[in-house]
Design a protein around this motif. Sequence first.
Motif, mmCIF file in Angstrom:
data_model
loop_
_atom_site.group_PDB
_atom_site.id
_atom_site.type_symbol
_atom_site.label_atom_id
_atom_site.label_comp_id
_atom_site.label_asym_id
_atom_site.label_seq_id
_atom_site.Cartn_x
_atom_site.Cartn_y
_atom_site.Cartn_z
ATOM 1 N N ASN A 172 0.877 -1.549 -0.073
ATOM 2 C CA ASN A 172 -0.538 0.219 -0.353
ATOM 3 C C ASN A 172 0.916 1.486 -0.424
ATOM 4 O OD1 ASN A 172 0.539 0.902 2.647
ATOM 5 N ND2 ASN A 172 -0.936 -0.787 2.930
ATOM 6 N N TYR A 173 0.396 2.023 0.081
ATOM 7 C CA TYR A 173 1.076 3.321 -0.398
ATOM 8 C C TYR A 173 1.950 4.171 1.225
ATOM 9 C CZ TYR A 173 -0.383 3.746 -5.317
ATOM 10 O OH TYR A 173 -1.072 3.482 -5.646
ATOM 11 N N GLN A 174 1.008 3.383 2.017
ATOM 12 C CA GLN A 174 1.856 3.701 4.030
ATOM 13 C C GLN A 174 3.079 3.670 3.285
ATOM 14 O OE1 GLN A 174 -1.905 3.151 2.951
ATOM 15 N NE2 GLN A 174 -2.628 4.664 4.914
ATOM 16 N N LEU A 175 2.354 1.848 2.567
ATOM 17 C CA LEU A 175 4.160 0.945 3.213
ATOM 18 C C LEU A 175 5.365 1.384 2.214
ATOM 19 C CD1 LEU A 175 2.745 -2.206 3.748
ATOM 20 C CD2 LEU A 175 3.909 -1.120 5.321
ATOM 21 N N MET A 176 4.935 1.701 1.202
ATOM 22 C CA MET A 176 5.984 2.076 0.235
ATOM 23 C C MET A 176 6.398 3.611 0.173
ATOM 24 S SD MET A 176 4.500 1.009 -3.628
ATOM 25 C CE MET A 176 2.733 1.267 -3.414
ATOM 26 N N ALA A 177 5.361 4.719 0.865
ATOM 27 C CA ALA A 177 6.194 5.977 1.433
ATOM 28 C C ALA A 177 7.133 5.810 1.804
ATOM 29 C CB ALA A 177 5.164 7.078 1.715
ATOM 30 N N ASP A 178 7.044 4.597 2.908
ATOM 31 C CA ASP A 178 7.989 4.272 4.216
ATOM 32 C C ASP A 178 9.765 3.626 3.983
ATOM 33 O OD1 ASP A 178 6.061 5.307 6.235
ATOM 34 O OD2 ASP A 178 5.800 3.136 6.852
ATOM 35 N N ASP A 179 9.287 2.889 2.787
ATOM 36 C CA ASP A 179 10.313 1.780 2.186
ATOM 37 C C ASP A 179 11.607 3.352 1.743
ATOM 38 O OD1 ASP A 179 9.592 -0.174 2.246
ATOM 39 O OD2 ASP A 179 8.100 -0.021 0.389
ATOM 40 N N ILE A 180 10.401 4.270 1.101
ATOM 41 C CA ILE A 180 11.570 5.433 0.096
ATOM 42 C C ILE A 180 12.111 6.375 1.066
ATOM 43 C CG2 ILE A 180 11.508 7.076 -1.440
ATOM 44 C CD1 ILE A 180 10.850 4.460 -2.028
ATOM 45 N N SER A 181 10.935 6.629 2.604
ATOM 46 C CA SER A 181 11.544 8.039 3.202
ATOM 47 C C SER A 181 12.650 7.006 3.898
ATOM 48 C CB SER A 181 10.655 7.864 4.613
ATOM 49 O OG SER A 181 9.382 8.688 3.825
ATOM 50 N N LYS A 182 12.881 5.984 4.307
ATOM 51 C CA LYS A 182 13.966 5.210 5.160
ATOM 52 C C LYS A 182 15.526 5.042 4.055
ATOM 53 C CE LYS A 182 10.565 1.960 7.402
ATOM 54 N NZ LYS A 182 10.352 0.733 8.041
ATOM 55 N N LEU A 183 15.159 4.814 2.293
ATOM 56 C CA LEU A 183 16.352 5.147 1.714
ATOM 57 C C LEU A 183 16.141 6.971 1.617
ATOM 58 C CD1 LEU A 183 17.282 3.677 -0.337
ATOM 59 C CD2 LEU A 183 15.813 4.043 -2.264
ATOM 60 N N ILE A 184 15.796 7.538 1.417
ATOM 61 C CA ILE A 184 16.546 8.470 1.756
ATOM 62 C C ILE A 184 17.309 9.096 2.883
ATOM 63 C CG2 ILE A 184 15.311 11.059 2.052
ATOM 64 C CD1 ILE A 184 13.364 10.822 0.857
ATOM 65 N N ASN A 185 16.999 9.377 3.620
ATOM 66 C CA ASN A 185 17.150 9.367 5.430
ATOM 67 C C ASN A 185 18.987 7.811 5.307
ATOM 68 O OD1 ASN A 185 15.938 10.819 6.282
ATOM 69 N ND2 ASN A 185 14.386 8.714 7.481
ATOM 70 N N GLN A 186 18.926 6.417 4.926
ATOM 71 C CA GLN A 186 19.926 5.923 4.204
ATOM 72 C C GLN A 186 21.138 6.777 3.588
ATOM 73 O OE1 GLN A 186 19.472 1.823 3.093
ATOM 74 N NE2 GLN A 186 21.129 2.008 2.159
ATOM 75 N N LEU A 187 20.809 7.117 2.609
ATOM 76 C CA LEU A 187 20.911 7.756 1.639
ATOM 77 C C LEU A 187 21.836 9.107 2.422
ATOM 78 C CD1 LEU A 187 19.981 6.482 -1.718
ATOM 79 C CD2 LEU A 187 21.753 5.536 -0.564
ATOM 80 N N GLY A 188 20.931 9.882 3.058
ATOM 81 C CA GLY A 188 21.574 11.136 3.726
ATOM 82 C C GLY A 188 21.167 12.438 2.640
ATOM 83 N N LEU A 189 19.953 12.357 2.131
ATOM 84 C CA LEU A 189 19.333 13.085 1.048
ATOM 85 C C LEU A 189 18.599 14.080 0.787
ATOM 86 C CD1 LEU A 189 18.463 10.781 -1.594
ATOM 87 C CD2 LEU A 189 20.855 11.536 -1.331
ATOM 88 N N ASN A 190 19.102 15.536 0.656
ATOM 89 C CA ASN A 190 18.652 16.283 1.343
ATOM 90 C C ASN A 190 17.844 17.091 -0.089
ATOM 91 O OD1 ASN A 190 20.463 18.269 0.811
ATOM 92 N ND2 ASN A 190 21.414 16.979 2.899
#
Length: 247
Positions: free
Chosen positions: A58-76
């Motif tokens: 679902n979209y909540q889970l997919m958004a969580d996946d991407i949020s975690k990757l953004i944080n993992q890669l240290g992106l802003n």
Amino acid sequence: MELHYKITGNGQPIIFLHGLFGSLDNLAGLAREFANNYQTIQIDLRNHGLSPWSDAHNYQLMADDISKLINQLGLNDVILIGHSMGGKVAMQLTGRVAHLIAQVIILDIAPVNYLHDSHTNVFNAINAGLEAEVENKNQLHTIMGKYLDEATIQFLLKSYKSDHWLFNFKAITEHYTDIRAWHEISPYRQPILFIKGAQSNYIIDDYYGDILTQFPYATIEIVEGAGHNVHYDKPKQVIALIKNWLD
């Protein structure tokens, strides 16, 4: 969930999010246009491409996946470009990591619950191939030709490797209602660009109010002669719109 992704170039990051039954290669044409001046990050969403499979989708889970990757890669200062299902993921992200987002471009999808089933023939074609226990891509192509046009078949076959589908068809089937759905988020009060294919019915006039409720500062551009896969049908026009928006 550890998503599969591909990074090219350096600079401000652009994340590319593909649609249903797709993979990170689906937006490769767009990514190549920006790789010289940006860091492009193409991602396989869960249950697609080379990313892990899950019974949940679902979209909540997919958004969580991407949020975690953004944080993992240290992106802003991230630019999000999402098509169809990936566009809904991008929209959901504005309600989670707005402070890390610089720009958002949505390709031919709206923040609405789509009541119409627009993938019946696709499900029927894939099911027919599975039931026939095909042995190679040519046999699968022949069976799918009874249900789908050639362009759709070629799109789907990009996710058929080593005689099996890369997407989790079972999870997609079970959660298709979730994929058509939309869960309201807090209004995102920053500019956001929607690009609609003129021949597509994924963004109709009736949905403009829904867009502006969630995204009060939205701009909607229409690409003539394009359908739902607007970036594939009219790549030059879409690239020009994105570059103009980012500039």
